[in-house]
Design a protein around this motif. Structure first.
Motif, PDB file in Angstrom:
ATOM      1  N   SER A 168       0.322   4.245  -0.599  1.00 57.41           N
ATOM      2  CA  SER A 168      -0.235   5.483  -0.051  1.00 57.41           C
ATOM      3  C   SER A 168      -0.116   5.563   1.465  1.00 57.41           C
ATOM      4  N   ASN A 169       0.340   4.461   2.088  1.00 53.49           N
ATOM      5  CA  ASN A 169       0.460   4.457   3.547  1.00 53.49           C
ATOM      6  C   ASN A 169       1.866   4.074   4.001  1.00 53.49           C
ATOM      7  N   CYS A 179       0.114  11.546  -2.825  1.00 54.89           N
ATOM      8  CA  CYS A 179      -0.902  11.070  -1.889  1.00 54.89           C
ATOM      9  C   CYS A 179      -0.872  11.973  -0.666  1.00 54.89           C
ATOM     10  N   LYS A 180      -1.773  11.733   0.263  1.00 47.33           N
ATOM     11  CA  LYS A 180      -1.841  12.559   1.471  1.00 47.33           C
ATOM     12  C   LYS A 180      -0.583  12.408   2.325  1.00 47.33           C
ATOM     13  N   SER A 181      -0.038  11.200   2.378  1.00 46.53           N
ATOM     14  CA  SER A 181       1.174  10.993   3.175  1.00 46.53           C
ATOM     15  C   SER A 181       2.350  11.768   2.604  1.00 46.53           C
ATOM     16  N   CYS A 182       2.474  11.763   1.258  1.00 43.25           N
ATOM     17  CA  CYS A 182       3.564  12.498   0.613  1.00 43.25           C
ATOM     18  C   CYS A 182       3.405  14.003   0.833  1.00 43.25           C
ATOM     19  N   ASP A 223       0.860  -1.185   0.000  1.00 40.81           N
ATOM     20  CA  ASP A 223       0.000   0.000   0.000  1.00 40.81           C
ATOM     21  C   ASP A 223       0.900   1.240   0.000  1.00 40.81           C
TER      22      ASP A 223
END
Length: 389
Positions: free
Chosen positions: A7-8, A34-37, A5
């Motif tokens: 994105s996580n 992604c939100k994490s990046c 995954d």
């Protein structure tokens, strides 16, 4: 095989990826994966954990409007990366940029714009939260240079302007008028600031130094006060005769002031040569004690053209050629090239540029995304999505 995954991912591997990105514009692209990046990119910029050495990019200024967004009347622009040979379309919607007729250079990250009414405005295109700076009118403005960044030195910077085809004028941050150099024997082409003094190059191959005095009052003209003093005149000589020359000043990595002279040697075959001189200046006397021709650029790679020239470390960027000077050659209709001059052996190498750059203005810029808006690529444009303090 277990599906990953992406994105996580944890913060640590994402930070390792971000640390490997040399260009700040790739930090922007990283942030939209992604939100994490995006979270890591925001944290990275907030804590100033980014590369100090970043390669300059070409800013391409165009008068054409996007077909999809023609109603927005926002001028199309792009950033071009030399190492990756990639063009990144951007849109800058500031009113001063929209109304600008031409750009007269980039200094300390600020564009010097002139509109159809000859109004002069300084705009920082990479810091949308910073207000533009309006300057008094000057006739036939040719070039604008700043002594310092108005963001970090809001009350201490000086603007130098070459206007009317070789005349020279100055303006302090707190003044509403230009201080004009009263000299008719020289036609100036470029200026550089050095320890409170100004050194200007002339077409007659003289370096003229000036001192700006601190006035008792900044908000009005005092006719009895000497705002500007001409201190010294230093002649210099190129190794051979030339028909026409462009002068560029650049600060080396060690803080020395270098002068790059691009000379037209043979007008029939359009043969140019570049010379680099190290200027040893005395701030006390205002004299140029020595102008020495350099045979090597040491660890410097130079980028010269319209606006302030830039020096970067050859040790940090293996994709750039050591001992080289990068500039744009704009010849006939089908000839637009990035030319790379080797200062050690005098050779030239050309690199083609996208034909879409033809008849556009090319500026070297340092796209420092330190503490500014993060942008996202949407339909090929930058759209602001979040502000980092």
């Amino acid at each position: 095989m277990r599906k990953v995954d992406w994105s996580n991912l944890d913060c640590y591997p994402l930070s390792l990826v971000l640390d490997e990105l040399e260009e700040h514009i790739d930090h922007v692209r990283f942030g939209v994966v992604c939100k994490s990046c995006l979270s890591i990119a925001k944290l990275n910029h907030k804590n100033h954990q980014f590369r100090i050495d970043v390669p300059p990019m070409l800013m391409i200024l165009s008068n054409k409007l996007s077909r999809k967004r023609a109603k927005s009347k926002r001028k199309m622009k792009s950033l071009y990366s030399i190492p990756s040979a990639k063009e990144y379309p951007i849109q800058l919607s500031h009113p001063s940029i929209i109304k600008s007729k031409t750009c007269l250079g980039c200094s300390h990250g600020w564009l010097a714009l002139v509109d159809k009414n000859n109004a002069i405005t300084l705009v920082n295109p990479f810091k949308s939260s910073i207000a533009p700076i309006s300057l008094p009118h000057l006739e036939s403005l040719n070039k604008v240079t700043l002594s310092a960044d108005p963001i970090t030195s809001p009350s201490d910077y000086v603007v130098a302007a070459i206007y009317n085809f070789g005349s020279l004028a100055f303006k302090r941050a707190s003044q509403s008028f230009w201080i004009r150099a009263d000299t008719n024997e020289f036609s100036f082409t470029n200026v550089v600031f050095y320890e409170g003094l100004v050194f200007a190059d002339s077409e007659q191959d003289f370096i003229v130094s000036f001192k700006l005095n601190n006035p008792p009052c900044d908000d009005s003209i005092d006719l009895n006060f000497t705002y500007l003093e001409k201190i010294a005149i230093t002649p210099y000589f190129c190794p051979e005769e030339y028909y026409y020359g462009n002068t560029y000043f650049v600060k080396s990595l060690t803080g020395d002031t270098w002068m790059v002279k691009r000379c037209l040697i043979d007008p029939h075959n359009l043969t140019y040569k570049l010379y680099v001189f190290k200027m040893e200046m005395d701030a006390q006397s205002g004299k140029v004690e020595q102008i020495k021709k350099l045979e090597s650029l040491e660890n410097n790679i130079l980028f010269v053209g319209i606006g302030d020239s830039i020096s970067v470390s050859a040790a940090c960027f293996s994709k750039f050629e050591k001992d080289s000077i990068y500039f744009i050659y704009d010849g006939d209709e089908d000839d637009l090239e990035l030319q790379i001059y080797n200062a050690k052996d005098g050779s030239y190498r050309s690199q083609s540029l996208p034909i879409s750059f033809k008849r556009m203005l090319h500026l070297w810029v340092d796209p420092n995304f330190n503490g500014i808006d993060l942008f996202i690529f949407t339909l090929g444009y930058f759209d602001p999505i979040v502000t980092v303090d």
